[in-house]
Write a protein that holds these residues in place. Structure first.
Motif, mmCIF file in Angstrom:
data_model
loop_
_atom_site.group_PDB
_atom_site.id
_atom_site.type_symbol
_atom_site.label_atom_id
_atom_site.label_comp_id
_atom_site.label_asym_id
_atom_site.label_seq_id
_atom_site.Cartn_x
_atom_site.Cartn_y
_atom_site.Cartn_z
ATOM 1 N N GLU A 815 4.195 16.713 1.111
ATOM 2 C CA GLU A 815 5.127 17.351 0.542
ATOM 3 C C GLU A 815 4.780 17.889 -0.820
ATOM 4 O O GLU A 815 3.698 18.517 -0.982
ATOM 5 N N SER A 816 5.274 17.282 -2.078
ATOM 6 C CA SER A 816 5.031 17.863 -3.288
ATOM 7 C C SER A 816 4.190 16.623 -3.882
ATOM 8 O O SER A 816 3.556 16.645 -5.145
ATOM 9 N N MET A 817 3.318 15.944 -3.071
ATOM 10 C CA MET A 817 2.442 14.884 -3.548
ATOM 11 C C MET A 817 1.265 14.843 -2.766
ATOM 12 O O MET A 817 0.905 15.261 -1.578
ATOM 13 N N VAL A 818 0.007 14.069 -3.336
ATOM 14 C CA VAL A 818 -1.169 13.977 -2.450
ATOM 15 C C VAL A 818 -1.276 12.604 -2.279
ATOM 16 O O VAL A 818 -1.427 11.760 -3.118
ATOM 17 N N ALA A 819 -1.561 12.104 -1.021
ATOM 18 C CA ALA A 819 -1.870 10.524 -0.629
ATOM 19 C C ALA A 819 -3.374 10.514 -0.241
ATOM 20 O O ALA A 819 -3.802 11.244 0.556
ATOM 21 N N VAL A 820 -3.890 9.591 -1.107
ATOM 22 C CA VAL A 820 -5.020 9.373 -1.177
ATOM 23 C C VAL A 820 -5.199 7.703 -0.479
ATOM 24 O O VAL A 820 -4.413 6.955 -1.085
ATOM 25 N N SER A 821 -6.028 7.589 0.527
ATOM 26 C CA SER A 821 -5.991 6.452 1.331
ATOM 27 C C SER A 821 -7.495 5.889 1.235
ATOM 28 O O SER A 821 -8.474 6.747 1.357
ATOM 29 N N ILE A 822 -7.685 4.702 0.973
ATOM 30 C CA ILE A 822 -9.010 3.950 1.146
ATOM 31 C C ILE A 822 -8.759 3.006 2.068
ATOM 32 O O ILE A 822 -8.393 1.865 2.139
ATOM 33 N N SER A 823 -9.587 2.896 3.366
ATOM 34 C CA SER A 823 -9.638 2.261 4.503
ATOM 35 C C SER A 823 -10.981 1.332 4.789
ATOM 36 O O SER A 823 -11.827 2.025 4.319
ATOM 37 N N THR A 872 3.097 6.149 -6.254
ATOM 38 C CA THR A 872 2.971 4.923 -5.959
ATOM 39 C C THR A 872 1.856 4.284 -5.346
ATOM 40 O O THR A 872 1.086 5.138 -4.834
ATOM 41 N N ILE A 873 1.690 2.852 -5.007
ATOM 42 C CA ILE A 873 0.430 2.542 -4.552
ATOM 43 C C ILE A 873 1.269 1.140 -3.348
ATOM 44 O O ILE A 873 1.935 0.563 -4.005
ATOM 45 N N SER A 874 0.532 1.088 -2.178
ATOM 46 C CA SER A 874 0.791 0.222 -1.158
ATOM 47 C C SER A 874 -0.498 -0.218 -0.474
ATOM 48 O O SER A 874 -1.562 0.464 -0.471
ATOM 49 N N VAL A 875 -0.381 -1.403 0.285
ATOM 50 C CA VAL A 875 -1.267 -1.640 1.086
ATOM 51 C C VAL A 875 -0.807 -2.030 2.518
ATOM 52 O O VAL A 875 0.459 -2.290 2.506
ATOM 53 N N ARG A 876 -1.532 -1.590 3.629
ATOM 54 C CA ARG A 876 -1.026 -1.870 4.961
ATOM 55 C C ARG A 876 -2.277 -2.338 5.660
ATOM 56 O O ARG A 876 -3.396 -2.149 5.316
ATOM 57 N N ASP A 877 -2.112 -2.869 7.169
ATOM 58 C CA ASP A 877 -3.005 -3.310 7.968
ATOM 59 C C ASP A 877 -3.766 -2.050 8.617
ATOM 60 O O ASP A 877 -2.905 -0.870 8.758
ATOM 61 N N ASN A 878 -5.106 -2.049 8.888
ATOM 62 C CA ASN A 878 -5.687 -0.968 9.389
ATOM 63 C C ASN A 878 -5.872 -1.440 11.005
ATOM 64 O O ASN A 878 -6.733 -2.628 11.145
ATOM 65 N N MET A 879 -5.787 -0.773 11.847
ATOM 66 C CA MET A 879 -5.991 -1.072 13.384
ATOM 67 C C MET A 879 -7.365 -0.663 13.969
ATOM 68 O O MET A 879 -7.692 0.553 13.444
ATOM 69 N N PRO A 880 -8.007 -1.306 14.361
ATOM 70 C CA PRO A 880 -7.457 -2.749 14.861
ATOM 71 C C PRO A 880 -7.524 -3.983 13.962
ATOM 72 O O PRO A 880 -7.061 -5.087 14.104
ATOM 73 N N HIS A 881 -8.375 -3.669 12.965
ATOM 74 C CA HIS A 881 -8.703 -4.717 11.879
ATOM 75 C C HIS A 881 -9.169 -4.042 10.613
ATOM 76 O O HIS A 881 -9.560 -3.032 10.708
ATOM 77 N N GLY A 882 -8.683 -4.791 9.542
ATOM 78 C CA GLY A 882 -8.819 -4.157 8.115
ATOM 79 C C GLY A 882 -7.889 -3.838 7.333
ATOM 80 O O GLY A 882 -6.755 -4.347 7.730
ATOM 81 N N ALA A 883 -8.017 -3.210 6.099
ATOM 82 C CA ALA A 883 -6.815 -2.902 5.440
ATOM 83 C C ALA A 883 -6.956 -1.268 4.715
ATOM 84 O O ALA A 883 -7.934 -0.694 4.713
ATOM 85 N N VAL A 884 -5.771 -0.776 4.536
ATOM 86 C CA VAL A 884 -5.644 0.610 4.112
ATOM 87 C C VAL A 884 -4.886 0.577 2.805
ATOM 88 O O VAL A 884 -3.762 0.128 2.697
ATOM 89 N N PHE A 885 -5.468 1.039 1.559
ATOM 90 C CA PHE A 885 -4.829 1.174 0.238
ATOM 91 C C PHE A 885 -4.575 2.543 0.224
ATOM 92 O O PHE A 885 -5.315 3.437 0.335
ATOM 93 N N THR A 886 -3.294 2.945 -0.245
ATOM 94 C CA THR A 886 -2.672 4.050 -0.240
ATOM 95 C C THR A 886 -2.043 4.305 -1.635
ATOM 96 O O THR A 886 -1.130 3.533 -2.010
ATOM 97 N N PHE A 887 -2.286 5.403 -2.423
ATOM 98 C CA PHE A 887 -1.601 5.715 -3.692
ATOM 99 C C PHE A 887 -1.301 7.255 -3.516
ATOM 100 O O PHE A 887 -1.943 8.012 -2.915
#
Length: 899
Positions: A815-823, A872-887
């Motif tokens: 939408e009106s934002m850019v989502a940057v993710s580092i997994s 905003t910034i958040s963290v979630r699980d990466n499938m099958p394992h790992g982590a994803v940081f998104t801001f």
């Protein structure tokens, strides 16, 4: 026995009262029983002694008379020139209060405390000048005679036969820090008077023939001695005993326009002082009191002011029967003693009726003592002014209503007569018409007129012979009389019920106003809105515009007006003199302006919005073109302003508490940060210094591979310290509010490449890639800070994932934002750690040992930077394992133009 706990509000008031007492000046009164006993002489001697001790002493005002011994003591003392005021062509010399405040000595002498100031002075009375000097922190010496005490005025007048006009409230005398009784024998005073040491010869002779008789002087001396002793007793008892006494006794008097009421107030005040009890002055507003005028109205207002001066709490109730209202109020308020006056007004022989005291004795019950104060003044004639009522005594509209009701009743009576019904039914129709008239019209006149017309119509149309005013049946005159009496009684009762309904509606309106005012003030968003809401309620109550301003310390008062439509007209009257009156109110925490005895020449009445600690604001009530405020209105105004002041103060306390808590939290963060730095910096610094020492040691021969390993260790530790320093500096800028964003449109591809060029040296052991669906994707950012966010997140992934793991940087439009993710595809982050991951000083152990674990600042810094960008910034699980940081960051659209 359980110890009684003190109310926190009372405890806080006591503390502030003690603090104010320390800031106030000290008052010393030289007290005597008559002029010439040596009060001024003793005051000057004490002043000279204080000056020798090094105190800054100034003479503000001393009554010189013709006494050479007294005048000689003025030599060597600095004197403030008197202020000259021309009144009715005569130049009068008065004490210059403003000059004294500017000079501000340690001690000032102000003679004749009970003196009335000339018109044009700031205050009407000199004791008010002295109160202002004390509030300014200046010590005051002054003089006063026993006959000038308000509560003793009637007693002195009964002894000497002379009523003293200049008086001071007893609270001034009782609140003095010191009272020195100046006393000589009455015979010696008469000798001094005869020798011309007090007054000139002619004046002295008149005084000897009237006031200065030996009997009068002896009685006055006894009163002065007793009053001084009473003050000492009261001072000694001002502890917990006073609170206990006040809880047990409560004295009530009823305010009226009777000449004896002033004596009742003074007597009740002396009783309240003797019993250390509560003191209430009750005003019962009846239809008669609303019609008071002239001297009666003036006496009522004077008695109200006197009761306030004597320390009474003013209360107002409505009703037709004062005895019932007084008794009900006394029962509800816990009154134990009622003080009444008895006048010499005669009562008619046939209309003897019960007196107010008799009615109260029956209504109040046996738990309330009733004291009757006899009065020897002339007969009290209460004159009522019906023609000065707010409503005209005659109205054509109400007159036509009366005629219409009588005609309608007559028409219905003709129908009854034709139907053969008895005369009693016709009489009831006319009585009903009288009741309708009394309810439908205003005043007693139309009900009485309807009664008379109904009797005449019944006689003319329905008695034999009909259509004449004669009556042949001997029973008819009695019927007419009973019908007239019944009509008048019915009309009177209906009118009374209507008045009571109107009074109940008025009381309900005022009660609703207070309740709604309290609720609205509680909902105010800030201080300005709270005082504005209070002013709006006052405007509704008084039906006039209201000025209001907040007290913001040293800043000038910024007045506003409600309703806003009348702001221009009212603000034009706010001259420099009017603003000076408002400033005086804020400074002295006293009312001033129109209808008061302080700066009464002002156009508006200014009232302080009081809190426990001081003045929170000021309200101005226009008085020049508006009716005088009634007592009940004043009580409501004070109640509303007190509620407003307490709410303002609570809000200010809450804001101060939040500020203190925030400062405490910041201090705690600084302490934690320093402790963490001092602990965690020791390891890399020790490693750097140790490795450098080994390389510098010439006696140790190292292989090239070993040297490179030491170099890499020094480099890694140095880079760790550099990153830590960058994070600390950024955190400091954010905490201090000195971080300013430089927002520009940036290509995400360039930002990623720049960030990857500054990664940790261990990045070569991982597979790092960039995925951008749109190479021209742009976002608004402070590129320097966002690069730091990406570096922190990627370095965390490098640190907590095994060698050879994959790290992917992505960016896409949402939408009106850019989502940057580092997994990454490392071991991932536990759910428990996710909750606190972005908190300051939080570090999660992910199973990888590291001698240089972070301080828990990096991710907290990332959140602060992203939030400052509006994302905003958040963290979630990466499938099958790992982590994803998104801001997220604000999107910047790219405009493509055809060339």
């Amino acid at each position: 026995m359980e110890e009684q706990r003190r109310n926190p509000q009372q405890f806080l008031r006591t503390i502030h009262a003690q603090e104010d007492r320390k800031k106030r000046g000290r008052l010393k009164i030289f007290f005597g029983y008559a002029a010439g006993v040596g009060k001024t002489y003793a005051m000057l001697k004490e002043a000279r002694k204080a000056k020798k001790e090094g105190k800054d002493v100034v003479v503000g005002y001393v009554e010189r008379h013709i006494r050479p011994d007294t005048l000689a003591l003025l030599d060597g003392l600095e004197q403030i020139p008197c202020k000259e005021i021309v009144y009715k062509g005569v130049a009068l010399k008065e004490f210059d209060l403003d000059a004294a405040l500017v000079r501000k000595p340690q001690l000032i002498l102000v003679d004749e405390l009970a003196h009335s100031n000339a018109a044009g002075c700031r205050h009407a009375k000199r004791y008010q000048d002295v109160e202002e000097l004390l509030r300014a922190g200046i010590d005051v010496y002054t003089t006063v005679n026993v006959q000038h005490l308000e509560s003793l005025n009637d007693l002195v007048a009964s002894i000497t036969g002379i009523a003293v006009a200049e008086r001071i409230p007893d609270r001034i005398f009782d609140s003095a820090d010191q009272v020195k009784l100046v006393d000589i024998e009455p015979a010696d005073l008469i000798v001094r008077l005869q020798a011309g040491k007090v007054y000139r010869e002619g004046q002295a002779q008149r005084a000897l023939n009237n006031f200065f008789t030996e009997e009068n002087l002896t009685a006055l001396r006894e009163i002065a001695l007793r009053r001084t002793a009473d003050r000492l007793n009261r001072t000694a008892q001002k502890t917990g005993n006073e609170a206990a006494a006040r809880a047990g006794e409560h004295i009530l008097i009823c305010l009226s326009s009777a000449p004896s009421n002033a004596k009742v107030i003074r007597t009740a005040a002396r009783m309240a002082e003797a019993f250390h009890s509560g003191f209430t002055a009750l005003f019962v507003e009846t239809p008669e009191t609303k019609e008071l005028k002239g001297d009666n109205l003036k006496r009522l207002r004077d008695n109200l002011r006197l009761a306030e001066q004597m320390g009474a709490q003013i209360a107002t109730v409505y009703g037709d029967d004062p005895a019932v209202q007084i008794a009900e109020y006394a029962k509800v308020s816990g009154v134990t003693k009622i003080v009444l006056g008895r006048t010499s007004r005669p009562r008619a022989f046939l209309l003897r009726g019960s007196s107010l005291a008799d009615k109260l004795t029956n209504l109040a019950g046996g738990n309330i003592d009733i004291y009757i104060i006899p009065d020897t003044q002339s007969i009290y004639k209460r004159k009522l002014s019906f023609h000065r009522s707010t409503e005209p005594w005659f109205s054509w509209k109400d007159f036509l209503k009366t005629l219409m009701v009588v005609v309608l009743a007559t028409g219905i009576s003709f129908a009854f007569f034709a139907a053969g019904l008895r005369d009693a039914n016709i009489i009831i129709i006319y009585l009903l018409g009288v009741l309708i008239t009394a309810i439908w019209t205003r005043g007693h006149f139309y009900g009485a007129l309807a009664s008379l017309l109904s009797v005449v119509a019944f006689n003319y149309f329905f008695t034999i012979p009909r259509f004449t005013l004669q009556a042949t049946d001997p029973d008819y005159p009695i019927t007419f009389l009973i019908m007239l009496i019944a009509s008048v009684i019915s009309s009177t009762l209906a009118t009374r019920v209507k008045k009571q309904a109107r009074q109940s509606a008025q009381k309900a309106y005022y009660t609703e106003l207070l309740m709604s005012c309290s609720q609205k003030l509680q909902q105010g968003k800030d201080e300005q809105e709270i005082i504005k809401l209070a002013a709006q309620q006052l405007s509704i109550l008084l039906e006039r515009p209201i000025l209001y301003a907040l007290n913001k310390g040293e800043d000038a008062l910024q007045f506003e007006v409600t309703p806003i439509e009348q702001a221009k007209e009212l603000m034009t009257s706010m001259t420099a003199e009017e603003r000076a009156v408002a400033d005086w109110v804020v400074k002295n925490n006293k009312r001033a302006g129109a209808t008061t005895s302080t700066l009464s020449q002002a156009q508006n009445l200014y009232l302080a919005v009081r809190g426990i600690q001081g003045v929170m604001g000021v309200v101005g009530i226009p008085s020049k073109y508006y009716p005088t405020l009634e007592m009940f209105e004043k009580n409501l105004i004070i109640a509303i302003l007190n509620e407003c002041g307490l709410i303002l103060e609570r809000r200010r306390f809450r804001e101060e508490k939040q500020t203190i808590e925030m400062e405490t939290q910041q201090e705690r963060l600084r302490s934690n940060l320093l402790r963490a730095i001092s602990h965690d910096l020791r390891t890399p610094l020790t490693s750097i210094s140790g490795n450098a020492g080994v390389l510098m040691e010439k006696s140790i021969v190292l292989e090239e591979e070993k040297k490179q390993e030491l170099y890499r260790s020094i480099y890694d530790d140095s880079m760790w310290l550099v990153n830590l320093t960058e994070n600390l500096l950024s955190i400091t800028r954010i905490e201090n509010g000195t971080m300013h964003l430089q927002m520009n449109a940036e290509l995400l591809d360039d930002v990623f490449r720049e960030a990857l060029s500054h990664l940790d040296r261990q990045a070569k052991d991982h597979q790092i890639s960039v995925e951008l669906p749109d190479d021209l994707l742009m976002a608004k950012m402070d590129v320097r800070l966002i690069i730091q966010v990406i570096i922190n997140i990627v370095n965390n992934a490098i640190k907590y994932t095994p060698v050879g793991s994959h790290i992917v940087l992505r960016a896409e439009k949402q939408e009106s934002m850019v989502a940057v993710s580092i997994s990454d595809d490392g071991p991932g982050i536990s759910d428990k750690a996710k909750v606190h991951l972005f908190d300051m000083f939080y570090t999660a152990s992910q199973g990888k040992s590291d001698s240089r674990r972070g301080l828990g600042l990096g991710l907290n810094l990332c959140r602060s930077i992203v939030t400052a960008h509006g994302g905003t910034i958040s963290v979630r699980d990466n499938m099958p394992h790992g982590a994803v940081f998104t801001f997220t960051l604000p999107l910047e659209e790219v405009e493509m133009h055809n060339v």
